[in-house]
Design a protein around this motif. Structure first.
Motif, PDB file in Angstrom:
ATOM      1  N   CYS A  51       0.844  -1.211   0.000  1.00 20.09           N
ATOM      2  CA  CYS A  51       0.000   0.000   0.000  1.00 20.09           C
ATOM      3  C   CYS A  51       0.870   1.248   0.000  1.00 20.09           C
ATOM      4  O   CYS A  51       0.588   2.213  -0.719  1.00 20.09           O
ATOM      5  CB  CYS A  51      -0.916   0.004   1.217  1.00 20.09           C
ATOM      6  SG  CYS A  51      -2.237  -1.208   1.152  1.00 20.09           S
ATOM      7  N   TYR A  53       3.874   1.378  -1.129  1.00 11.38           N
ATOM      8  CA  TYR A  53       4.568   1.414  -2.414  1.00 11.38           C
ATOM      9  C   TYR A  53       3.738   2.152  -3.469  1.00 11.38           C
ATOM     10  O   TYR A  53       4.289   2.829  -4.336  1.00 11.38           O
ATOM     11  CB  TYR A  53       4.872  -0.014  -2.886  1.00 11.38           C
ATOM     12  CG  TYR A  53       5.281  -0.079  -4.328  1.00 11.38           C
ATOM     13  CD1 TYR A  53       6.563   0.287  -4.713  1.00 11.38           C
ATOM     14  CD2 TYR A  53       4.386  -0.474  -5.307  1.00 11.38           C
ATOM     15  CE1 TYR A  53       6.932   0.258  -6.033  1.00 11.38           C
ATOM     16  CE2 TYR A  53       4.746  -0.508  -6.625  1.00 11.38           C
ATOM     17  CZ  TYR A  53       6.027  -0.146  -6.989  1.00 11.38           C
ATOM     18  OH  TYR A  53       6.374  -0.170  -8.300  1.00 11.38           O
ATOM     19  N   THR A  54       2.416   2.033  -3.391  1.00 12.21           N
ATOM     20  CA  THR A  54       1.582   2.693  -4.390  1.00 12.21           C
ATOM     21  C   THR A  54       1.700   4.211  -4.335  1.00 12.21           C
ATOM     22  O   THR A  54       1.316   4.897  -5.282  1.00 12.21           O
ATOM     23  CB  THR A  54       0.101   2.307  -4.234  1.00 12.21           C
ATOM     24  OG1 THR A  54      -0.349   2.687  -2.936  1.00 12.21           O
ATOM     25  CG2 THR A  54      -0.107   0.839  -4.463  1.00 12.21           C
ATOM     26  N   PRO A  74      -4.067   4.868   0.227  1.00 10.32           N
ATOM     27  CA  PRO A  74      -3.131   3.791   0.549  1.00 10.32           C
ATOM     28  C   PRO A  74      -2.483   3.944   1.917  1.00 10.32           C
ATOM     29  O   PRO A  74      -2.169   2.951   2.568  1.00 10.32           O
ATOM     30  CB  PRO A  74      -2.091   3.845  -0.569  1.00 10.32           C
ATOM     31  CG  PRO A  74      -2.306   5.111  -1.277  1.00 10.32           C
ATOM     32  CD  PRO A  74      -3.671   5.585  -0.970  1.00 10.32           C
TER      33      PRO A  74
END
Length: 98
Positions: A51, A53-54, A74
């Motif tokens: 999450c 990373y998004t 996220p």
């Protein structure tokens, strides 16, 4: 990163090559040595980090208010996953003591 999109692209490529495979491996079933016996917590940690990373691709898009607002989704999902992982770790530790 000084607003240069090349730096964002380099950072995104580095994370994709170095870190993303670890998250995917954990979700597939591999457990790091430090989290053996806590498979549920390891999977929740992997989801939380995915999450987070998004945010990198969202951050690479030029500053638009919509994308800035989407960044909270996220982060909130990662926070929920971290809290659940902490609870799962605490339950696992209490079962080992009993």
């Amino acid at each position: 990163m000084n607003g240069n999109p090349a730096y964002h692209a380099i950072a995104l490529a580095a994370v994709v090559l170095l870190v993303l495979p670890v998250f995917v491996a954990i979700l597939v079933g591999w457990t790091p040595r430090g989290l053996r016996g806590r498979r549920l917590a390891a999977r929740l940690y992997a989801w939380a980090l995915l999450c987070l990373y998004t945010l990198m691709p969202l951050n690479a898009v030029p500053r638009v208010l919509v994308y800035t607002g989407l960044g909270f989704v996220p982060v909130t999902a990662a926070l929920i996953c971290f809290i659940q992982a902490g609870r799962a770790t605490r339950q696992t530790d209490s079962q080992r003591v009993s």
